[in-house]
Design a protein around this motif. Structure first.
Motif, PDB file in Angstrom:
ATOM      1  N   PRO A  13       0.740  -1.179   0.162  1.00 16.16           N
ATOM      2  CA  PRO A  13       0.025  -0.255  -0.020  1.00 16.16           C
ATOM      3  C   PRO A  13       0.695   1.209  -0.021  1.00 16.16           C
ATOM      4  N   ALA A  14       1.766   1.268   0.913  1.00 13.91           N
ATOM      5  CA  ALA A  14       2.842   2.506   0.800  1.00 13.91           C
ATOM      6  C   ALA A  14       3.513   2.762  -0.335  1.00 13.91           C
ATOM      7  N   THR A  15       3.918   1.768  -1.103  1.00 12.10           N
ATOM      8  CA  THR A  15       4.824   1.702  -2.378  1.00 12.10           C
ATOM      9  C   THR A  15       3.817   2.308  -3.380  1.00 12.10           C
ATOM     10  N   VAL A  16       2.482   1.887  -3.381  1.00 12.08           N
ATOM     11  CA  VAL A  16       1.654   2.062  -4.479  1.00 12.08           C
ATOM     12  C   VAL A  16       1.252   3.562  -4.264  1.00 12.08           C
ATOM     13  N   TRP A  17       1.055   3.955  -3.156  1.00 10.31           N
ATOM     14  CA  TRP A  17       0.816   5.448  -2.703  1.00 10.31           C
ATOM     15  C   TRP A  17       2.189   6.368  -3.024  1.00 10.31           C
ATOM     16  N   LEU A  18       3.139   5.986  -2.796  1.00  8.79           N
ATOM     17  CA  LEU A  18       4.250   6.746  -3.201  1.00  8.79           C
ATOM     18  C   LEU A  18       4.543   6.668  -4.516  1.00  8.79           C
ATOM     19  N   ALA A  20       2.183   6.575  -7.101  1.00 11.25           N
ATOM     20  CA  ALA A  20       1.102   7.258  -7.662  1.00 11.25           C
ATOM     21  C   ALA A  20       1.194   9.032  -7.179  1.00 11.25           C
ATOM     22  N   MET A  21       1.550   9.155  -5.995  1.00  8.88           N
ATOM     23  CA  MET A  21       1.526  10.638  -5.710  1.00  8.88           C
ATOM     24  C   MET A  21       2.753  11.377  -5.768  1.00  8.88           C
TER      25      MET A  21
END
Length: 283
Positions: A13-18, A20-21
């Motif tokens: 989750p943190a990797t995807v958020w990083l 994407a954002m």
């Protein structure tokens, strides 16, 4: 479930958020920087280095940013360190919480309103009028680099105070007592014990203030009056006014590169100054 798979799932989750954002927007900006301005403004797909070749036309914005952002950071540090030292070491614990609240009270008001207040204070009816009544002439303060520095210190001082305060509050007071028992005067105890042990907070505060100042645009726009502008003001003009997105993206890429080089050099110098201690890299 294997440890590697469990770690991967926890970090997903943190990797995807990083990605994407943070990473994806930077990639988009980098792609735009090689494009061309469309006929009606915006972006037109192309591969050109012309935008980077024209960076010199925005040299004034880069110069102001590279001069006033470090100067504002140093001023914040010089004011914040004695204040944080007083709050952490000298202040009565009964009043410490109230004093900390007073430090962050300005954050409860919009930066826009605070900037307007400084425009009045530094304008013709504020401090210059008072100085004139005292017979010292009527200095011009607003729309100058001095006014921008005042706004920077006022707006970013709490971000410098709190990291230093945390480092000083965690300081083992027995170390100072031991230094005094060994015959060290207070100034030597400060230089050899207090200051080195508070360097994590100093490094973190400087990075917080410097990185945010490199992208600042509201304070220069209001207190600089269009005469003192940062790269952030140039980006607002390029993206929203002239709608030259590719050139604006090239300016943004150049700013990011400058920040990366500056922050990396600062972290290495700080770590070397602290003798290679790992806890300096708290930022």
């Amino acid at each position: 479930m294997s440890p590697r798979l469990r770690t991967t799932l926890l970090l997903a989750p943190a990797t995807v958020w990083l990605l994407a954002m943070l990473v994806l927007p930077l990639v988009v900006v980098a792609v735009f920087s090689f494009g061309e301005r469309a006929a009606a403004g915006g972006y037109s797909a192309a591969f050109s280095l012309e935008n980077f070749a024209n960076l010199g036309t925005r040299w004034a914005a880069f110069k102001n940013t590279l001069m006033l952002a470090p100067a504002g950071t140093v001023l914040c540090l010089l004011i914040a360190y004695p204040l944080a030292y007083f709050l952490a070491v000298r202040a009565d614990p009964k009043w410490r919480t109230l004093l900390l609240i007073l430090v962050i009270v300005p954050f409860w008001t919009s930066i826009l309103i605070r900037s307007y207040a400084w425009i009045y204070l530094l304008g013709g009816q504020g401090v210059p009028k008072l100085v004139g009544l005292l017979g010292f002439g009527s200095p011009r303060l607003v729309n100058t680099p001095f006014a921008v520095l005042i706004g920077i210190v006022y707006g970013y001082l709490p971000l410098m105070v709190f990291p230093i305060f945390v480092s000083l509050e965690r300081l083992d007071k027995r170390l100072l007592e031991a230094s005094a028992d060994l015959g060290s005067p207070p100034w030597r105890s400060f230089l050899q014990v207090t200051l080195p042990l508070s360097m994590p907070g100093v490094a973190t505060g400087c990075m917080l203030v410097f990185i945010l100042l490199m992208g600042e645009f509201l304070i220069p726009a209001m207190l600089g009056g269009g005469k003192v502008f940062f790269v952030g003001n140039a980006l607002v003009d390029l993206f929203l006014q002239s709608r030259n997105w590719p050139f604006g993206a090239a300016v943004a890429v150049a700013l990011v590169v400058i920040m990366l080089v500056t922050v990396t050099a600062y972290m290495r110098l700080t770590r070397r100054w602290a003798g290679g201690r790992d806890d300096v890299s708290l930022m």
